[in-house]
Design a protein around this motif. Structure first.
Motif, PDB file in Angstrom:
ATOM      1  N   LEU A 411       0.951  -1.207   0.023  1.00  0.00           N
ATOM      2  CA  LEU A 411      -0.113  -0.087   0.092  1.00  0.00           C
ATOM      3  C   LEU A 411       1.001   1.329   0.106  1.00  0.00           C
ATOM      4  O   LEU A 411       1.806   1.597   0.687  1.00  0.00           O
ATOM      5  N   THR A 412       0.429   2.242  -0.629  1.00  0.00           N
ATOM      6  CA  THR A 412       1.065   3.406  -0.644  1.00  0.00           C
ATOM      7  C   THR A 412       0.035   4.783  -0.153  1.00  0.00           C
ATOM      8  O   THR A 412       0.584   5.638   0.268  1.00  0.00           O
ATOM      9  N   THR A 413      -1.287   4.364  -0.337  1.00  0.00           N
ATOM     10  CA  THR A 413      -2.049   5.239   0.162  1.00  0.00           C
ATOM     11  C   THR A 413      -3.395   4.893   0.685  1.00  0.00           C
ATOM     12  O   THR A 413      -3.848   3.728   0.401  1.00  0.00           O
ATOM     13  N   ILE A 414      -3.872   5.371   1.783  1.00  0.00           N
ATOM     14  CA  ILE A 414      -5.230   4.937   2.031  1.00  0.00           C
ATOM     15  C   ILE A 414      -5.998   6.143   2.138  1.00  0.00           C
ATOM     16  O   ILE A 414      -5.708   7.400   2.878  1.00  0.00           O
ATOM     17  N   VAL A 415      -7.193   6.110   1.657  1.00  0.00           N
ATOM     18  CA  VAL A 415      -8.081   6.986   1.303  1.00  0.00           C
ATOM     19  C   VAL A 415      -9.556   6.931   2.218  1.00  0.00           C
ATOM     20  O   VAL A 415     -10.028   5.651   2.202  1.00  0.00           O
ATOM     21  N   PHE A 416      -9.724   8.047   3.214  1.00  0.00           N
ATOM     22  CA  PHE A 416     -11.049   8.053   3.742  1.00  0.00           C
ATOM     23  C   PHE A 416     -12.087   8.903   3.191  1.00  0.00           C
ATOM     24  O   PHE A 416     -11.828  10.182   3.055  1.00  0.00           O
ATOM     25  N   THR A 417     -13.245   8.345   3.123  1.00  0.00           N
ATOM     26  CA  THR A 417     -14.607   8.990   2.570  1.00  0.00           C
ATOM     27  C   THR A 417     -15.176  10.079   3.440  1.00  0.00           C
ATOM     28  O   THR A 417     -15.629  11.018   3.387  1.00  0.00           O
ATOM     29  N   SER A 418     -14.882   9.689   4.795  1.00  0.00           N
ATOM     30  CA  SER A 418     -15.658  10.437   5.884  1.00  0.00           C
ATOM     31  C   SER A 418     -15.388   9.897   7.250  1.00  0.00           C
ATOM     32  O   SER A 418     -14.502   9.044   7.283  1.00  0.00           O
ATOM     33  N   SER A 419     -15.742  10.454   8.204  1.00  0.00           N
ATOM     34  CA  SER A 419     -15.363   9.831   9.630  1.00  0.00           C
ATOM     35  C   SER A 419     -15.866   8.693   9.842  1.00  0.00           C
ATOM     36  O   SER A 419     -15.275   7.896  10.651  1.00  0.00           O
ATOM     37  N   GLU A 420     -16.810   8.377   9.355  1.00  0.00           N
ATOM     38  CA  GLU A 420     -17.583   7.037   9.490  1.00  0.00           C
ATOM     39  C   GLU A 420     -16.361   5.863   8.786  1.00  0.00           C
ATOM     40  O   GLU A 420     -16.246   4.712   9.346  1.00  0.00           O
ATOM     41  N   ALA A 421     -15.903   6.344   7.876  1.00  0.00           N
ATOM     42  CA  ALA A 421     -14.953   5.474   7.072  1.00  0.00           C
ATOM     43  C   ALA A 421     -13.443   5.250   8.264  1.00  0.00           C
ATOM     44  O   ALA A 421     -13.209   4.185   8.441  1.00  0.00           O
ATOM     45  N   VAL A 422     -13.346   6.197   8.753  1.00  0.00           N
ATOM     46  CA  VAL A 422     -12.125   6.138   9.750  1.00  0.00           C
ATOM     47  C   VAL A 422     -12.404   5.302  10.931  1.00  0.00           C
ATOM     48  O   VAL A 422     -11.606   4.432  11.233  1.00  0.00           O
ATOM     49  N   LYS A 423     -13.532   5.292  11.398  1.00  0.00           N
ATOM     50  CA  LYS A 423     -14.103   4.531  12.327  1.00  0.00           C
ATOM     51  C   LYS A 423     -14.177   2.913  12.012  1.00  0.00           C
ATOM     52  O   LYS A 423     -13.783   2.050  12.804  1.00  0.00           O
ATOM     53  N   LEU A 424     -14.576   3.080  10.927  1.00  0.00           N
ATOM     54  CA  LEU A 424     -14.894   1.441  10.398  1.00  0.00           C
ATOM     55  C   LEU A 424     -13.421   0.828  10.275  1.00  0.00           C
ATOM     56  O   LEU A 424     -13.221  -0.574  10.738  1.00  0.00           O
ATOM     57  N   LEU A 425     -12.334   1.433   9.813  1.00  0.00           N
ATOM     58  CA  LEU A 425     -10.879   1.084   9.549  1.00  0.00           C
ATOM     59  C   LEU A 425     -10.334   0.551  10.895  1.00  0.00           C
ATOM     60  O   LEU A 425      -9.865  -0.326  11.180  1.00  0.00           O
ATOM     61  N   MET A 426     -10.524   1.393  11.880  1.00  0.00           N
ATOM     62  CA  MET A 426     -10.100   1.262  13.354  1.00  0.00           C
ATOM     63  C   MET A 426     -10.762   0.288  14.027  1.00  0.00           C
ATOM     64  O   MET A 426     -10.163  -0.481  14.908  1.00  0.00           O
ATOM     65  N   GLU A 427     -12.003  -0.101  13.788  1.00  0.00           N
ATOM     66  CA  GLU A 427     -12.623  -1.108  14.424  1.00  0.00           C
ATOM     67  C   GLU A 427     -12.671  -2.279  13.890  1.00  0.00           C
ATOM     68  O   GLU A 427     -12.837  -3.390  14.510  1.00  0.00           O
ATOM     69  N   LYS A 428     -12.723  -2.519  12.501  1.00  0.00           N
ATOM     70  CA  LYS A 428     -12.908  -3.712  11.884  1.00  0.00           C
ATOM     71  C   LYS A 428     -11.636  -4.011  11.161  1.00  0.00           C
ATOM     72  O   LYS A 428     -11.279  -4.986  10.470  1.00  0.00           O
ATOM     73  N   GLY A 429     -10.403  -3.208  10.932  1.00  0.00           N
ATOM     74  CA  GLY A 429      -9.311  -3.444  10.175  1.00  0.00           C
ATOM     75  C   GLY A 429      -8.723  -4.902  10.735  1.00  0.00           C
ATOM     76  O   GLY A 429      -8.348  -5.481   9.589  1.00  0.00           O
ATOM     77  N   ASN A 430      -8.464  -4.921  11.711  1.00  0.00           N
ATOM     78  CA  ASN A 430      -7.738  -6.066  12.191  1.00  0.00           C
ATOM     79  C   ASN A 430      -8.353  -7.550  11.666  1.00  0.00           C
ATOM     80  O   ASN A 430      -7.532  -8.463  11.397  1.00  0.00           O
ATOM     81  N   GLN A 431      -9.869  -7.408  11.546  1.00  0.00           N
ATOM     82  CA  GLN A 431     -10.247  -8.360  11.064  1.00  0.00           C
ATOM     83  C   GLN A 431     -10.176  -8.878   9.609  1.00  0.00           C
ATOM     84  O   GLN A 431     -10.089 -10.095   9.340  1.00  0.00           O
ATOM     85  N   TYR A 432      -9.764  -7.711   8.971  1.00  0.00           N
ATOM     86  CA  TYR A 432      -9.434  -7.885   7.501  1.00  0.00           C
ATOM     87  C   TYR A 432      -7.929  -8.034   7.284  1.00  0.00           C
ATOM     88  O   TYR A 432      -7.247  -7.855   6.038  1.00  0.00           O
ATOM     89  N   GLY A 433      -7.113  -8.199   8.368  1.00  0.00           N
ATOM     90  CA  GLY A 433      -5.829  -7.934   8.363  1.00  0.00           C
ATOM     91  C   GLY A 433      -4.870  -6.863   8.083  1.00  0.00           C
ATOM     92  O   GLY A 433      -3.921  -6.585   7.523  1.00  0.00           O
ATOM     93  N   ILE A 434      -5.800  -5.678   8.406  1.00  0.00           N
ATOM     94  CA  ILE A 434      -5.232  -4.308   8.361  1.00  0.00           C
ATOM     95  C   ILE A 434      -4.942  -3.726   9.670  1.00  0.00           C
ATOM     96  O   ILE A 434      -6.024  -3.720  10.531  1.00  0.00           O
ATOM     97  N   SER A 435      -3.972  -3.419   9.963  1.00  0.00           N
ATOM     98  CA  SER A 435      -3.473  -2.659  11.104  1.00  0.00           C
ATOM     99  C   SER A 435      -2.820  -1.529  10.951  1.00  0.00           C
ATOM    100  O   SER A 435      -1.829  -1.208  10.495  1.00  0.00           O
ATOM    101  N   PRO A 436      -3.667  -0.331  11.211  1.00  0.00           N
ATOM    102  CA  PRO A 436      -3.519   1.077  10.564  1.00  0.00           C
ATOM    103  C   PRO A 436      -2.162   1.626  11.538  1.00  0.00           C
ATOM    104  O   PRO A 436      -1.154   2.250  10.888  1.00  0.00           O
ATOM    105  N   LYS A 437      -1.783   0.838  12.754  1.00  0.00           N
ATOM    106  CA  LYS A 437      -0.752   1.235  13.106  1.00  0.00           C
ATOM    107  C   LYS A 437       0.657   0.918  12.697  1.00  0.00           C
ATOM    108  O   LYS A 437       1.703   1.699  12.768  1.00  0.00           O
ATOM    109  N   GLU A 438       0.571  -0.371  12.239  1.00  0.00           N
ATOM    110  CA  GLU A 438       1.613  -1.040  11.735  1.00  0.00           C
ATOM    111  C   GLU A 438       2.031  -0.353  10.309  1.00  0.00           C
ATOM    112  O   GLU A 438       3.227  -0.342   9.951  1.00  0.00           O
ATOM    113  N   ILE A 439       1.036   0.018   9.376  1.00  0.00           N
ATOM    114  CA  ILE A 439       1.235   0.543   8.239  1.00  0.00           C
ATOM    115  C   ILE A 439       1.499   2.131   8.011  1.00  0.00           C
ATOM    116  O   ILE A 439       1.675   2.580   7.088  1.00  0.00           O
ATOM    117  N   ASN A 440       1.106   2.872   9.179  1.00  0.00           N
ATOM    118  CA  ASN A 440       1.069   3.993   9.131  1.00  0.00           C
ATOM    119  C   ASN A 440       2.671   4.996   9.017  1.00  0.00           C
ATOM    120  O   ASN A 440       2.685   5.911   8.163  1.00  0.00           O
TER     121      ASN A 440
END
Length: 475
Positions: A411-440
């Motif tokens: 990944l080079t870029t993460i695009v968020f459409t809204s505040s709801e999108a941010v919340k979704l990634l933070m709460e469900k990201g690990n379930q999909y193998g996405i750890s925002p803190k690791e890729i930041n």
């Protein structure tokens, strides 16, 4: 129960636009799809909402489904009466084992069709700026597997005939045997100075090319740490690359984007970015499910003086329900309004014209059309007449697909459409193998709204760009 039918479909090498019309039509009517690792997963968007998606990808060191399991699944699903699509990368007949699958289906007297696809040995060089034939360079072309059933894993082929008789050679998945390939081609007649190009992930935005000669390419590939999937192209035709290169000049080439949408109704810009050369992984995937309109609403259709549609999904679901209920749209006498311009466009395609909600007078009887989640908007408008015509849910079938996509992407870029999108990634990201803190550390965060920026900051992340600073279309 009658036996179903199987379509053995070539999906092309990666660029989702390279699938055939017939292949796409097969996907649209599938009950079950068995798909490979090298298939562009966005092709599955054309599958029906209730289609079963089965991943059967293969890696050099691990197989999620063995070939005999794949064959058995094709047979079992077809016997159950399903329309089955076996979606294979490239062309199914070019090292795709379609012959084995077709034989198994024929053995069980199951109807099937084979739908050809564009093979990577032709497409990947073209996307790297190299036609495989040219009147000035090459009048012959061969495709060769770099892996076969030999005990030592080295391809057992007619090296002399290949080296002396063919001007352009495409080796499939040849990275691990590259030294063996180069040594034999030189030994049996090819000049050590013969140009060679290795193309990894051909036709994707992550496409990577390394150019050398038969005597230098092995070391260059080691330095670049190139791995499969890759095509090795050998021949003087490689020298045309600098003149014909086109794909890598696209404005977003090399961008690998995780696109996080907080709601199904939010505008989806993925296609636009892909057309500019980016790879886009959408998270999450949304399903829009239509709901039956209350009969009382339909009975009063000619009475409403104003109808407000809260999204393009509400327009599509509303008119789909009118059709199912056999209600003539000429009963609509109301002035039409929409919450956004995409809904206005959908109405115009139906021959109906609407204004933006800003011009709404709020006088007379009004019907608001939307989803259950949007019903509170109707209350804010002092409107008691609300038709809930659809609901949105996250498509859990895509959990495996998103995981697999992220495994192969950088990944080079993460695009968020809204505040709801941010919340979704933070709460469900690990379930999909996405750890925002690791890729930041290595990924740039881009926000489409100021609200998304503020939400990211609350989670402790820095924002790289937002829409006020830079056009989001250019990331």
């Amino acid at each position: 129960m009658s036996v179903g039918k199987v379509y053995l479909v070539g999906a092309g090498p990666g660029d989702r636009g390279l699938i055939t019309v017939k292949g796409r039509e097969a996907i649209k009517k599938a009950d079950v799809i068995l798909y490979d690792r090298l298939v562009n997963f966005s092709l599955l968007d054309d599958a029906p909402p209730n289609c079963e998606l089965i991943y059967c990808g293969k890696l050099p060191t691990r197989h999620f489904m063995r070939q005999n399991e794949i064959n058995a699944t094709l047979v079992r699903k077809a016997i159950a009466g399903h329309t089955v699509v076996r979606l294979k990368g490239g062309d199914p007949s070019v090292f795709g084992r379609v012959g084995e699958e077709a034989e198994e289906l024929a053995l069980h007297q199951i109807p099937f069709e084979i739908v050809p696809g564009i093979t990577s040995g032709i497409a990947a060089p073209l996307y790297a700026g190299i036609p495989v034939t040219h009147r000035d360079y090459a009048g012959s072309f061969a495709v060769v597997t770099a892996h076969d059933k030999s005990k030592n894993g080295k391809p057992d082929i007619d090296w002399e005939g290949l080296a002396r008789g063919v001007q352009t050679i495409a080796f499939y998945m040849g990275v691990s045997n590259l030294e063996h390939i180069c040594e034999n081609l030189i030994q049996f007649g090819k000049s050590p100075d013969t140009p060679v190009i290795i193309i990894r992930w051909g036709t994707w935005s992550r496409q990577q090319s390394v150019v050398g000669t038969l005597s230098t390419i092995v070391e260059k590939v080691r330095e670049a740490k190139i791995e499969n999937p890759a095509i090795t192209l050998v021949g003087d035709i490689v020298s045309t690359r600098d003149k014909v290169k086109w794909f890598e000049n696209r404005p977003l080439f090399g961008k690998q984007v995780l696109y996080v949408r907080g709601k199904a109704e939010e505008e989806n810009r993925a296609s636009k970015w892909m057309e500019q050369g980016a790879d886009v992984i959408e998270f999450p995937r949304w399903i829009v499910k239509e709901k039956a309109i209350d009969s009382a609403v339909l009975d009063q259709l000619s009475v409403y003086e104003q109808i407000l549609f809260l999204s393009k999904e509400s327009v599509e679901a509303f008119f789909a329900q009118l059709k199912k209920s056999k209600v003539d749209i000429r009963k609509i006498q109301a002035e039409l309004y929409c919450q956004n311009h995409s809904a206005i466009t959908i109405l115009e395609e139906k021959g109906l014209f609407a204004d933006h909600v800003d011009k709404l007078s709020h006088q007379g009887s009004m019907l608001t059309v939307g989803s259950e989640e949007q019903e509170k908007i109707g209350s804010c408008l002092n409107n008691d007449l609300f038709a809930s015509v659809y609901e949105t849910i996250i498509d859990e079938r895509y959990e495996t697909i998103i995981n697999r996509s992220l495994e192969d992407a950088t990944l080079t870029t993460i695009v968020f459409t809204s505040s709801e999108a941010v919340k979704l990634l933070m709460e469900k990201g690990n379930q999909y193998g996405i750890s925002p803190k690791e890729i930041n550390q290595s990924v740039e965060f881009v926000c489409e709204t100021a609200e998304a920026c503020e939400a990211l900051k609350k989670y402790g992340f820095a924002v790289g760009k937002h829409e006020n600073d830079i056009l989001i279309e250019s990331l």
